[in-house]
Design a protein around this motif. Structure first.
Motif, PDB file in Angstrom:
ATOM      1  N   UNK A 104       0.843  -1.200   0.000  1.00 43.56           N
ATOM      2  CA  UNK A 104       0.000   0.000   0.000  1.00 43.56           C
ATOM      3  C   UNK A 104       0.875   1.245   0.000  1.00 43.56           C
ATOM      4  N   UNK A 105       1.974   1.204   0.715  1.00 45.86           N
ATOM      5  CA  UNK A 105       2.916   2.321   0.687  1.00 45.86           C
ATOM      6  C   UNK A 105       3.471   2.555  -0.713  1.00 45.86           C
ATOM      7  N   UNK A 106       3.735   1.471  -1.417  1.00 43.19           N
ATOM      8  CA  UNK A 106       4.209   1.585  -2.796  1.00 43.19           C
ATOM      9  C   UNK A 106       3.137   2.219  -3.681  1.00 43.19           C
ATOM     10  N   UNK A 107       1.883   1.823  -3.478  1.00 44.93           N
ATOM     11  CA  UNK A 107       0.784   2.404  -4.256  1.00 44.93           C
ATOM     12  C   UNK A 107       0.662   3.900  -3.974  1.00 44.93           C
ATOM     13  N   UNK A 108       0.787   4.293  -2.725  1.00 43.86           N
ATOM     14  CA  UNK A 108       0.726   5.713  -2.381  1.00 43.86           C
ATOM     15  C   UNK A 108       1.862   6.482  -3.054  1.00 43.86           C
ATOM     16  N   UNK A 109       3.033   5.892  -3.073  1.00 47.43           N
ATOM     17  CA  UNK A 109       4.162   6.528  -3.740  1.00 47.43           C
ATOM     18  C   UNK A 109       3.874   6.720  -5.222  1.00 47.43           C
ATOM     19  N   UNK A 110       3.314   5.701  -5.854  1.00 47.85           N
ATOM     20  CA  UNK A 110       2.969   5.803  -7.279  1.00 47.85           C
ATOM     21  C   UNK A 110       1.965   6.928  -7.526  1.00 47.85           C
ATOM     22  N   UNK A 111       0.959   7.001  -6.685  1.00 48.28           N
ATOM     23  CA  UNK A 111      -0.073   8.033  -6.829  1.00 48.28           C
ATOM     24  C   UNK A 111       0.551   9.422  -6.700  1.00 48.28           C
ATOM     25  N   UNK A 112       1.408   9.584  -5.710  1.00 50.51           N
ATOM     26  CA  UNK A 112       2.007  10.900  -5.460  1.00 50.51           C
ATOM     27  C   UNK A 112       3.028  11.288  -6.530  1.00 50.51           C
ATOM     28  N   UNK A 113       3.673  10.303  -7.113  1.00 52.59           N
ATOM     29  CA  UNK A 113       4.652  10.600  -8.169  1.00 52.59           C
ATOM     30  C   UNK A 113       3.986  10.999  -9.484  1.00 52.59           C
ATOM     31  N   UNK A 114       2.764  10.501  -9.711  1.00 54.70           N
ATOM     32  CA  UNK A 114       2.074  10.785 -10.973  1.00 54.70           C
ATOM     33  C   UNK A 114       0.590  11.040 -10.711  1.00 54.70           C
ATOM     34  N   UNK A 115       0.262  12.151 -10.029  1.00 50.06           N
ATOM     35  CA  UNK A 115      -1.133  12.402  -9.661  1.00 50.06           C
ATOM     36  C   UNK A 115      -2.055  12.652 -10.859  1.00 50.06           C
ATOM     37  N   UNK A 116      -1.501  13.017 -11.995  1.00 49.42           N
ATOM     38  CA  UNK A 116      -2.330  13.290 -13.173  1.00 49.42           C
ATOM     39  C   UNK A 116      -2.756  12.016 -13.902  1.00 49.42           C
ATOM     40  N   UNK A 117      -2.121  10.914 -13.594  1.00 47.44           N
ATOM     41  CA  UNK A 117      -2.454   9.642 -14.247  1.00 47.44           C
ATOM     42  C   UNK A 117      -3.874   9.233 -13.873  1.00 47.44           C
ATOM     43  N   UNK A 118      -4.566   8.618 -14.781  1.00 46.95           N
ATOM     44  CA  UNK A 118      -5.931   8.162 -14.514  1.00 46.95           C
ATOM     45  C   UNK A 118      -5.880   6.808 -13.808  1.00 46.95           C
ATOM     46  N   UNK A 119      -5.690   6.881 -12.507  1.00 43.93           N
ATOM     47  CA  UNK A 119      -5.549   5.670 -11.703  1.00 43.93           C
ATOM     48  C   UNK A 119      -6.870   4.933 -11.584  1.00 43.93           C
ATOM     49  N   UNK A 138      -8.279   0.418   2.131  1.00 43.00           N
ATOM     50  CA  UNK A 138      -9.349   1.038   2.912  1.00 43.00           C
ATOM     51  C   UNK A 138      -9.122   0.834   4.413  1.00 43.00           C
ATOM     52  N   UNK A 139      -8.701  -0.370   4.784  1.00 45.67           N
ATOM     53  CA  UNK A 139      -8.445  -0.665   6.194  1.00 45.67           C
ATOM     54  C   UNK A 139      -7.316   0.198   6.758  1.00 45.67           C
ATOM     55  N   UNK A 140      -6.240   0.329   5.995  1.00 44.28           N
ATOM     56  CA  UNK A 140      -5.073   1.049   6.490  1.00 44.28           C
ATOM     57  C   UNK A 140      -5.185   2.562   6.354  1.00 44.28           C
ATOM     58  N   UNK A 141      -5.730   3.020   5.240  1.00 46.76           N
ATOM     59  CA  UNK A 141      -5.785   4.462   4.978  1.00 46.76           C
ATOM     60  C   UNK A 141      -7.052   5.110   5.524  1.00 46.76           C
ATOM     61  N   UNK A 142      -8.068   4.320   5.781  1.00 43.00           N
ATOM     62  CA  UNK A 142      -9.310   4.874   6.305  1.00 43.00           C
ATOM     63  C   UNK A 142     -10.229   5.446   5.242  1.00 43.00           C
ATOM     64  N   UNK A 143      -9.891   5.210   3.979  1.00 42.35           N
ATOM     65  CA  UNK A 143     -10.742   5.634   2.861  1.00 42.35           C
ATOM     66  C   UNK A 143     -10.428   4.744   1.658  1.00 42.35           C
ATOM     67  N   UNK A 144     -11.344   4.724   0.705  1.00 42.07           N
ATOM     68  CA  UNK A 144     -11.132   3.877  -0.464  1.00 42.07           C
ATOM     69  C   UNK A 144      -9.994   4.427  -1.328  1.00 42.07           C
ATOM     70  N   UNK A 145      -9.395   3.568  -2.148  1.00 44.42           N
ATOM     71  CA  UNK A 145      -8.312   4.053  -3.001  1.00 44.42           C
ATOM     72  C   UNK A 145      -8.758   5.191  -3.931  1.00 44.42           C
ATOM     73  N   UNK A 146      -9.919   5.080  -4.519  1.00 44.61           N
ATOM     74  CA  UNK A 146     -10.369   6.115  -5.466  1.00 44.61           C
ATOM     75  C   UNK A 146     -10.734   7.412  -4.755  1.00 44.61           C
ATOM     76  N   UNK A 147     -11.220   7.322  -3.543  1.00 47.09           N
ATOM     77  CA  UNK A 147     -11.483   8.534  -2.783  1.00 47.09           C
ATOM     78  C   UNK A 147     -10.160   9.227  -2.452  1.00 47.09           C
ATOM     79  N   UNK A 148      -9.150   8.439  -2.137  1.00 50.45           N
ATOM     80  CA  UNK A 148      -7.835   9.009  -1.859  1.00 50.45           C
ATOM     81  C   UNK A 148      -7.256   9.679  -3.092  1.00 50.45           C
ATOM     82  N   UNK A 149      -7.378   9.006  -4.235  1.00 48.71           N
ATOM     83  CA  UNK A 149      -6.856   9.569  -5.479  1.00 48.71           C
ATOM     84  C   UNK A 149      -7.583  10.871  -5.768  1.00 48.71           C
TER      85      UNK A 149
END
Length: 84
Positions: free
Chosen positions: A37-52, A73-84
């Motif tokens: 999940x940390x890796x996924x967060x890194x990916x999102x933050x490195x390329x926020x314009x990508x259509x994840x 969702x369990x770790x971040x407290x929100x769904x992945x798409x809501x976070x994106x």
């Protein structure tokens, strides 16, 4: 070299804070501690314009879509798409 040492000092201070303060173990800070999940967060933050998508992120971190969505969702407290 001084800049790098300062970076390391800040990182260690943040890690120490996360380890000692229960309030820091929620949200995305908590999720960063998980390898995938940390890796996924890194990916999102490195390329926020990508259509994840959930499926795309899950694939990037070698997880099934449903397992990724549930753990994120369990770790971040929100769904992945809501976070994106």
């Amino acid at each position: 070299m001084i800049t790098r040492l300062a970076d390391i000092l800040v990182i260690q201070a943040i890690r120490s804070w996360i380890d000692q303060d229960p309030a820091a173990r929620t949200g995305w800070l908590n999720a960063l501690r998980d390898q995938q999940i940390g890796q996924a967060l890194t990916l999102i933050h490195r390329d926020p314009a990508r259509e994840w998508t959930v499926a795309g992120l899950a694939h990037e971190v070698a997880m099934s879509r449903s397992a990724f969505a549930a753990r994120f969702t369990e770790l971040a407290g929100e769904t992945p798409m809501h976070y994106v």
